[in-house]
Design an enzyme around this catalytic site. Structure first.
Site, PDB file in Angstrom:
ATOM      1  N   THR A  35      16.251  40.512  -6.223  1.00 54.50           N
ATOM      2  CA  THR A  35      15.446  41.710  -6.535  1.00 54.50           C
ATOM      3  C   THR A  35      15.472  42.721  -5.390  1.00 54.50           C
ATOM      4  O   THR A  35      15.011  43.838  -5.557  1.00 54.50           O
ATOM      5  CB  THR A  35      13.963  41.339  -6.821  1.00 54.50           C
ATOM      6  OG1 THR A  35      13.452  40.589  -5.708  1.00 54.50           O
ATOM      7  CG2 THR A  35      13.827  40.513  -8.089  1.00 54.50           C
ATOM      8  N   GLY A  36      16.004  42.331  -4.241  1.00 55.89           N
ATOM      9  CA  GLY A  36      16.089  43.260  -3.100  1.00 55.89           C
ATOM     10  C   GLY A  36      17.387  44.037  -3.143  1.00 55.89           C
ATOM     11  O   GLY A  36      18.160  43.928  -4.095  1.00 55.89           O
ATOM     12  N   ASP A  56      20.827  32.075  -0.789  1.00 55.30           N
ATOM     13  CA  ASP A  56      19.694  31.682  -1.620  1.00 55.30           C
ATOM     14  C   ASP A  56      18.866  30.680  -0.794  1.00 55.30           C
ATOM     15  O   ASP A  56      19.397  29.639  -0.384  1.00 55.30           O
ATOM     16  CB  ASP A  56      20.240  31.022  -2.898  1.00 55.30           C
ATOM     17  CG  ASP A  56      19.139  30.627  -3.858  1.00 55.30           C
ATOM     18  OD1 ASP A  56      18.000  30.378  -3.419  1.00 55.30           O
ATOM     19  OD2 ASP A  56      19.419  30.554  -5.070  1.00 55.30           O
ATOM     20  N   LEU A  61      18.927  25.643   4.592  1.00 53.93           N
ATOM     21  CA  LEU A  61      19.044  26.787   5.512  1.00 53.93           C
ATOM     22  C   LEU A  61      19.513  26.275   6.868  1.00 53.93           C
ATOM     23  O   LEU A  61      18.823  25.465   7.492  1.00 53.93           O
ATOM     24  CB  LEU A  61      17.653  27.416   5.708  1.00 53.93           C
ATOM     25  CG  LEU A  61      17.194  28.473   4.735  1.00 53.93           C
ATOM     26  CD1 LEU A  61      15.699  28.715   4.911  1.00 53.93           C
ATOM     27  CD2 LEU A  61      17.955  29.765   4.963  1.00 53.93           C
ATOM     28  N   LYS A  91      11.589  28.125  -8.455  1.00 56.46           N
ATOM     29  CA  LYS A  91      12.403  27.445  -7.434  1.00 56.46           C
ATOM     30  C   LYS A  91      12.154  28.017  -6.038  1.00 56.46           C
ATOM     31  O   LYS A  91      12.068  27.275  -5.066  1.00 56.46           O
ATOM     32  CB  LYS A  91      13.889  27.551  -7.792  1.00 56.46           C
ATOM     33  CG  LYS A  91      14.316  26.577  -8.886  1.00 56.46           C
ATOM     34  CD  LYS A  91      15.779  26.711  -9.240  1.00 56.46           C
ATOM     35  CE  LYS A  91      16.682  26.148  -8.159  1.00 56.46           C
ATOM     36  NZ  LYS A  91      18.115  26.244  -8.544  1.00 56.46           N
ATOM     37  N   GLY A 102      10.804  23.337   6.308  1.00 58.52           N
ATOM     38  CA  GLY A 102      11.671  22.372   6.995  1.00 58.52           C
ATOM     39  C   GLY A 102      12.394  23.022   8.166  1.00 58.52           C
ATOM     40  O   GLY A 102      12.513  22.416   9.245  1.00 58.52           O
ATOM     41  N   TYR A 145       4.908  32.503 -11.594  1.00 55.21           N
ATOM     42  CA  TYR A 145       4.684  33.096 -10.259  1.00 55.21           C
ATOM     43  C   TYR A 145       3.407  32.532  -9.641  1.00 55.21           C
ATOM     44  O   TYR A 145       3.397  32.075  -8.504  1.00 55.21           O
ATOM     45  CB  TYR A 145       4.584  34.608 -10.425  1.00 55.21           C
ATOM     46  CG  TYR A 145       4.377  35.399  -9.157  1.00 55.21           C
ATOM     47  CD1 TYR A 145       5.373  35.486  -8.184  1.00 55.21           C
ATOM     48  CD2 TYR A 145       3.193  36.117  -8.942  1.00 55.21           C
ATOM     49  CE1 TYR A 145       5.194  36.256  -7.038  1.00 55.21           C
ATOM     50  CE2 TYR A 145       3.007  36.888  -7.800  1.00 55.21           C
ATOM     51  CZ  TYR A 145       4.020  36.950  -6.846  1.00 55.21           C
ATOM     52  OH  TYR A 145       3.836  37.718  -5.717  1.00 55.21           O
ATOM     53  N   LYS A 149       3.309  30.135  -6.296  1.00 54.35           N
ATOM     54  CA  LYS A 149       2.635  30.519  -5.052  1.00 54.35           C
ATOM     55  C   LYS A 149       1.521  29.538  -4.698  1.00 54.35           C
ATOM     56  O   LYS A 149       1.277  29.264  -3.525  1.00 54.35           O
ATOM     57  CB  LYS A 149       2.080  31.938  -5.168  1.00 54.35           C
ATOM     58  CG  LYS A 149       3.159  33.024  -5.227  1.00 54.35           C
ATOM     59  CD  LYS A 149       3.865  33.191  -3.890  1.00 54.35           C
ATOM     60  CE  LYS A 149       4.845  34.354  -3.920  1.00 54.35           C
ATOM     61  NZ  LYS A 149       5.532  34.559  -2.629  1.00 54.35           N
TER      62      LYS A 149
HETATM   63  P1  NAD Z   1      10.844  42.330  -3.373  1.00 55.26           P
HETATM   64  O1  NAD Z   1      11.363  41.847  -4.691  1.00 55.26           O
HETATM   65  O2  NAD Z   1      11.164  43.712  -2.958  1.00 55.26           O
HETATM   66  O3  NAD Z   1      11.316  41.349  -2.200  1.00 55.26           O
HETATM   67  C1  NAD Z   1      11.559  39.980  -2.390  1.00 55.26           C
HETATM   68  C2  NAD Z   1      12.896  39.652  -1.752  1.00 55.26           C
HETATM   69  O4  NAD Z   1      13.154  38.255  -1.862  1.00 55.26           O
HETATM   70  C3  NAD Z   1      14.064  40.366  -2.434  1.00 55.26           C
HETATM   71  O5  NAD Z   1      14.865  41.026  -1.469  1.00 55.26           O
HETATM   72  C4  NAD Z   1      14.827  39.240  -3.122  1.00 55.26           C
HETATM   73  O6  NAD Z   1      16.196  39.518  -3.273  1.00 55.26           O
HETATM   74  C5  NAD Z   1      14.527  38.068  -2.198  1.00 55.26           C
HETATM   75  N1  NAD Z   1      14.683  36.754  -2.827  1.00 55.26           N
HETATM   76  C6  NAD Z   1      14.073  36.307  -3.952  1.00 55.26           C
HETATM   77  N2  NAD Z   1      14.460  35.047  -4.215  1.00 55.26           N
HETATM   78  C7  NAD Z   1      15.312  34.684  -3.227  1.00 55.26           C
HETATM   79  C8  NAD Z   1      16.037  33.498  -2.927  1.00 55.26           C
HETATM   80  N3  NAD Z   1      15.983  32.405  -3.714  1.00 55.26           N
HETATM   81  N4  NAD Z   1      16.816  33.469  -1.818  1.00 55.26           N
HETATM   82  C9  NAD Z   1      16.888  34.554  -0.996  1.00 55.26           C
HETATM   83  N5  NAD Z   1      16.234  35.697  -1.228  1.00 55.26           N
HETATM   84  C10 NAD Z   1      15.448  35.761  -2.335  1.00 55.26           C
HETATM   85  O7  NAD Z   1       9.259  42.101  -3.394  1.00 55.26           O
HETATM   86  P2  NAD Z   1       8.143  42.410  -2.306  1.00 55.26           P
HETATM   87  O8  NAD Z   1       7.116  43.240  -2.955  1.00 55.26           O
HETATM   88  O9  NAD Z   1       8.764  42.880  -1.037  1.00 55.26           O
HETATM   89  O10 NAD Z   1       7.524  40.965  -2.094  1.00 55.26           O
HETATM   90  C11 NAD Z   1       7.790  40.199  -0.928  1.00 55.26           C
HETATM   91  C12 NAD Z   1       6.877  38.982  -0.900  1.00 55.26           C
HETATM   92  O11 NAD Z   1       5.509  39.392  -0.851  1.00 55.26           O
HETATM   93  C13 NAD Z   1       7.032  38.080  -2.123  1.00 55.26           C
HETATM   94  O12 NAD Z   1       6.962  36.729  -1.713  1.00 55.26           O
HETATM   95  C14 NAD Z   1       5.826  38.441  -2.972  1.00 55.26           C
HETATM   96  O13 NAD Z   1       5.425  37.369  -3.778  1.00 55.26           O
HETATM   97  C15 NAD Z   1       4.787  38.784  -1.916  1.00 55.26           C
HETATM   98  N6  NAD Z   1       3.762  39.715  -2.445  1.00 55.26           N
HETATM   99  C16 NAD Z   1       4.027  41.038  -2.621  1.00 55.26           C
HETATM  100  C17 NAD Z   1       3.031  41.862  -3.140  1.00 55.26           C
HETATM  101  C18 NAD Z   1       3.239  43.347  -3.314  1.00 55.26           C
HETATM  102  O14 NAD Z   1       2.305  44.044  -3.723  1.00 55.26           O
HETATM  103  N7  NAD Z   1       4.385  43.921  -3.006  1.00 55.26           N
HETATM  104  C19 NAD Z   1       1.800  41.332  -3.514  1.00 55.26           C
HETATM  105  C20 NAD Z   1       1.598  39.972  -3.363  1.00 55.26           C
HETATM  106  C21 NAD Z   1       2.573  39.166  -2.802  1.00 55.26           C
END
Ligand code: NAD
Ligand code: UDP
Length: 312
Positions: A35-36, A56, A61, A91, A102, A145, A149
């Site tokens: 999603t990034g 991933d 890691l 996952k 870890g 989700y 979490k």
């Molecule tokens: P985002 O989607 O922009 O960032 C998440 C990143 O994680 C992405 O770059 C995606 O590619 C990467 N990613 C996902 N699964 C992966 C995997 N298996 N291996 C490697 N990379 C992986 O979202 P965000 O808003 O920046 O959220 C970041 C974190 O903060 C998340 O854990 C989210 O649950 C938490 N969070 C965000 C908000 C918010 O309002 N933005 C609120 C609550 C919690």
């Protein structure tokens, strides 16, 4: 310090990379771009203290050398994304948190988990404080989700109790700002994108549900303070300025001069009715509270999206 940030190419993760690099720390970002976007870290490509690993994080890691802190931010984060990637979301919350804990354990590093206000589900109390256990539907579409979490929090504290891992847990409430993906379906990019295109804003239900919006630089400051603190248990970070989604839509139309108004659409399943952080713990333990005003943050966000949409 040498800090590893999973999800480092995401919205919040990339701001954390900027923050720690600006403080002279070394940063390793790990991301699989589910999603990034590479755009979020393109400006860091030649930074001497920045390294990117495309991986991933649910896989093993392996990182050479020492690490002082592991910040686990990888996870689809918008309702549209985690419903589109339900198994990947489960996952990364489960296996990804296990791998990240870890790695932190192997390196003797501090571990910080990005948790969420979604652990409170559709809360029966408001504002939500850290001692509230929540009201979550485990089998609804958002369960992937919320439960991931909640499991990630349990895993983090299990590593603390079993291995004495030095843990931190931030429960993040709705955060907005530049680099939030335009198409991830969250209310801020949706409304701002629609307003810039001169379209009506899609309000779900009658818009009486509430949220409170925190600007990303305030959140990052709170996370940095939590990392530096001694607080092992979860801390809410968010802005307690609660408003209805209808009021928020009217604000976006006013700030952008959008005359197309509002279009009402069906409410998603299990969409929480109220969400507002109780931040008394963050104030007490971290001396943190948000500083930015909503209009000011939204103006910066609107300018960012307008520029991004022009380039597309
Ligand atoms: P985002 O989607 O922009 O960032 C998440 C990143 O994680 C992405 O770059 C995606 O590619 C990467 N990613 C996902 N699964 C992966 C995997 N298996 N291996 C490697 N990379 C992986 O979202 P965000 O808003 O920046 O959220 C970041 C974190 O903060 C998340 O854990 C989210 O649950 C938490 N969070 C965000 C908000 C918010 O309002 N933005 C609120 C609550 C919690
Ligand atoms: N929402 C909306 N219109 C949209 C997108 C979202 O009315 O185009 C609503 C959504 O139903 C929820 C609130 O805005 O009540 C915040 O949604 P978001 O997806 O940003 O995240 P959530 O806070 O639900 O995790």
């Amino acid at each position: 310090m040498r800090i590893l940030i999973t999800g480092g190419a995401g919205f919040i993760g990339s701001h954390l990379c900027d923050y720690f690099l600006a403080r002279g720390e070394e940063v390793i970002a790990v991301d699989n771009f589910i999603t990034g976007s590479p755009d979020n870290i393109a400006h860091l490509q030649n930074h001497p203290h920045f390294r990117f690993i495309r991986q991933d994080v649910t896989e093993h890691l392996r990182v050479d050398g020492y690490i002082d802190a592991v910040l686990h931010f990888a996870s689809p984060a918008s309702p549209v994304s985690y419903i589109a990637y339900p198994i990947q979301t489960l996952k990364v919350g489960a296996l990804g948190t296990h791998k990240a804990c870890g790695l932190a354990r192997a390196k003797g590093a501090r571990f910080l988990l990005a948790s969420t206000s979604e652990v409170y589900g559709d809360p029966k109390i408001s504002p939500q404080s850290e001692d509230y256990w929540g009201n979550v539907n485990p089998i609804g579409p958002r369960g992937v989700y919320d439960e991931a979490k909640r499991y990630a929090e349990a895993m983090t504290l299990a590593y603390h109790r079993a291995h004495n891992l030095d843990t931190r847990i931030v429960r993040i409430f709705n955060t907005y700002g530049p680099r939030n993906a335009l198409d991830d379906g969250r209310v801020v990019p949706n409304f701002v994108g629609q307003a810039i295109r001169g379209e009506p804003l899609t309000v779900h239900g009658d818009g009486s549900q509430t949220r409170s919006f925190c600007y990303v630089s305030d959140l990052v400051e709170g996370i940095a303070r939590l990392l530096a603190s001694n607080e092992l248990l979860p801390v809410n970070i968010g802005n307690p300025n609660e408003m209805t989604i209808l009021t928020f839509a009217e604000k976006i139309n006013a700030l952008t001069g959008n005359k197309a108004g509002i279009k009402f659409q069906p409410r998603p399943v299990d969409d929480p009715n109220r969400r507002c952080p109780d931040i008394s713990k963050a104030k007490r333990v971290l001396g943190w509270e948000p500083t930015g005003g909503l209009d000011e943050g939204l103006e910066k966000t609107i300018a960012y999206f307008a520029e991004k949409m022009k380039r597309k």
